[in-house]
Design a protein around this motif. Structure first.
Motif, PDB file in Angstrom:
ATOM      1  N   UNK A 260       0.797  -1.237   0.000  1.00 28.42           N
ATOM      2  CA  UNK A 260       0.000   0.000   0.000  1.00 28.42           C
ATOM      3  C   UNK A 260       0.827   1.285   0.000  1.00 28.42           C
ATOM      4  N   UNK A 261       2.109   1.237   0.335  1.00 34.50           N
ATOM      5  CA  UNK A 261       2.941   2.449   0.308  1.00 34.50           C
ATOM      6  C   UNK A 261       3.866   2.473  -0.911  1.00 34.50           C
ATOM      7  N   UNK A 262       3.507   1.742  -1.937  1.00 32.83           N
ATOM      8  CA  UNK A 262       4.425   1.657  -3.061  1.00 32.83           C
ATOM      9  C   UNK A 262       4.468   2.942  -3.870  1.00 32.83           C
ATOM     10  N   UNK A 263       5.635   3.182  -4.458  1.00 33.69           N
ATOM     11  CA  UNK A 263       5.854   4.272  -5.384  1.00 33.69           C
ATOM     12  C   UNK A 263       6.248   3.677  -6.728  1.00 33.69           C
ATOM     13  N   UNK A 264       5.936   4.379  -7.792  1.00 29.35           N
ATOM     14  CA  UNK A 264       6.165   3.857  -9.132  1.00 29.35           C
ATOM     15  C   UNK A 264       7.061   4.800  -9.921  1.00 29.35           C
ATOM     16  N   UNK A 265       8.061   4.234 -10.559  1.00 35.09           N
ATOM     17  CA  UNK A 265       8.914   4.986 -11.470  1.00 35.09           C
ATOM     18  C   UNK A 265       8.949   4.251 -12.806  1.00 35.09           C
ATOM     19  N   UNK A 266       8.691   4.970 -13.880  1.00 35.28           N
ATOM     20  CA  UNK A 266       8.778   4.432 -15.231  1.00 35.28           C
ATOM     21  C   UNK A 266      10.055   4.922 -15.885  1.00 35.28           C
ATOM     22  N   UNK A 267      10.740   4.016 -16.549  1.00 32.80           N
ATOM     23  CA  UNK A 267      11.944   4.355 -17.301  1.00 32.80           C
ATOM     24  C   UNK A 267      11.738   3.911 -18.740  1.00 32.80           C
ATOM     25  N   UNK A 268      12.108   4.749 -19.661  1.00 34.40           N
ATOM     26  CA  UNK A 268      11.875   4.503 -21.086  1.00 34.40           C
ATOM     27  C   UNK A 268      12.857   3.453 -21.606  1.00 34.40           C
ATOM     28  N   UNK A 269      12.496   2.179 -21.396  1.00 33.28           N
ATOM     29  CA  UNK A 269      13.352   1.072 -21.829  1.00 33.28           C
ATOM     30  C   UNK A 269      12.535  -0.201 -21.808  1.00 33.28           C
ATOM     31  N   UNK A 270      13.177  -1.319 -22.127  1.00 35.52           N
ATOM     32  CA  UNK A 270      12.528  -2.614 -22.076  1.00 35.52           C
ATOM     33  C   UNK A 270      12.715  -3.285 -20.730  1.00 35.52           C
ATOM     34  N   UNK A 271      12.711  -4.619 -20.751  1.00 39.11           N
ATOM     35  CA  UNK A 271      12.762  -5.387 -19.507  1.00 39.11           C
ATOM     36  C   UNK A 271      14.114  -5.278 -18.803  1.00 39.11           C
ATOM     37  N   UNK A 272      15.193  -5.074 -19.560  1.00 35.00           N
ATOM     38  CA  UNK A 272      16.544  -5.088 -18.991  1.00 35.00           C
ATOM     39  C   UNK A 272      16.895  -3.689 -18.502  1.00 35.00           C
ATOM     40  N   UNK A 273      16.169  -3.229 -17.505  1.00 38.96           N
ATOM     41  CA  UNK A 273      16.224  -1.835 -17.065  1.00 38.96           C
ATOM     42  C   UNK A 273      17.631  -1.417 -16.657  1.00 38.96           C
ATOM     43  N   UNK A 274      18.297  -2.235 -15.848  1.00 39.32           N
ATOM     44  CA  UNK A 274      19.594  -1.835 -15.295  1.00 39.32           C
ATOM     45  C   UNK A 274      20.640  -1.677 -16.386  1.00 39.32           C
ATOM     46  N   UNK A 275      20.678  -2.602 -17.334  1.00 37.76           N
ATOM     47  CA  UNK A 275      21.688  -2.525 -18.389  1.00 37.76           C
ATOM     48  C   UNK A 275      21.317  -1.521 -19.472  1.00 37.76           C
TER      49      UNK A 275
END
Length: 317
Positions: free
Chosen positions: A282-297
């Protein structure tokens, strides 16, 4: 530009789609910590001693620990650069783990989120890691979510990357990757170039292919390359990696902070999944990044900034 935390209503409430934002932001049995609980019939799962790499900015990082868990077919090496960055910027030691059946950790026939969670819980206990931040990508994301719901006392907060607490089919790419790795293994390549050619029909994107083939090694001088991971075990476990061990958010919640990071070009965390995330967390925050599944790389700088801002907010409150 920073995004505001996203609070999502229960499933029965009207739902408003959030705007996409960019928040530039050894196989020894180990005793389990006293706070662990079993999932269903999980008492028979054998805990394995996980391999890890510590990033501590040459001993200068002495804050609360961060534990990073890679995705399927990955290893602790995937998180080396971001682990160094977090240790340097946040002055917090970062433990990058190899899960069971990955990297240098022991192999075991059981590969499911019960087993993965128990292994990491035992790792926290063995190394006396308290008030930890748990960060996990894909398979690692479901692992840290399961740990948080299993017992909230195991951590201070969680950061799941591009996965949701639902039963959902894996991308069709993963069975293809597994099939390709089996093909490579049977062909017994003598060189990385040969292995790459064998793998190309199953993974036509070079960075993904390099990621998968990073699991190869040569056990004997002059001998064929082999995968250090048990490809057959992981292939049989693909359906289990699509599952999630908690199904009722009315019974189980994690009420501490959680930062969900998703790739906008990935399907693993759709807008339709946000209400169930909000019920479990219930305290979650959401961040979207313009990329596919391999977010970190794909977007390491944006990923690092998102995590740093989230954790620095905690220190300021």
């Amino acid at each position: 530009m920073r995004s505001l935390p996203r609070r999502v209503p229960p499933l029965y409430a009207p739902f408003i789609h959030p705007k996409h934002t960019t928040r530039i932001q050894l196989s020894n049995a180990t005793s389990l910590p006293p706070w662990t609980r079993s999932f269903h019939a999980s008492s028979s799962v054998r805990v394995v001693d996980l391999s890890y790499r510590l990033h501590d900015d040459s001993g200068k990082a002495d804050g609360d620990p961060i534990v990073m868990i890679h995705g399927l077919f990955g290893s602790k090496r995937n998180n080396q650069s971001v682990g160094n960055a977090f240790a340097r910027i946040l002055k917090r030691p970062v433990y990058a783990l190899d899960t069971r059946n990955h990297g240098d950790s022991p192999h075991d026939k059981d590969h499911n989120y019960i087993a993965l969670a128990k292994d990491v819980e035992a790792f926290l206990a063995k190394h006396s890691l308290h008030n930890a931040t748990l960060i996990g990508h894909s398979m690692g994301a479901k692992t840290v979510m399961a740990m948080a719901l299993r017992n909230p006392d195991c951590c201070a907060n969680i950061i799941p990357i591009d996965n949701a607490p639902v039963d959902a089919a894996l991308s069709t790419d993963f069975p293809k990757y597994a099939q390709g790795m089996q093909h490579v293994e049977k062909s017994q390549p003598k060189s990385q170039k040969e292995a790459d050619m064998l793998m190309e029909p199953y993974a036509n994107v070079l960075p993904v292919r390099q990621f998968l083939l990073s699991n190869l090694w040569r056990p004997e001088p002059g001998g064929p390359l082999k995968f250090r991971i048990p490809v057959h075990v992981l292939t049989k476990s693909l359906d289990k990696m699509a599952d999630f061990p908690f199904t009722n958010p009315d019974e189980t919640q994690f009420t501490k902070r959680a930062l969900f990071i998703r790739g906008t070009k990935s399907h693993y965390v759709s807008d339709e999944m946000l209400p169930i995330i909000g019920r479990f967390f219930p305290r979650f925050e959401l961040v979207d990044i313009d990329c596919g599944h391999w977010v970190i790389s794909e977007k390491p700088d944006e990923f690092i900034k998102s995590v740093v801002e989230f954790l620095q907010e905690k220190e300021e409150t």
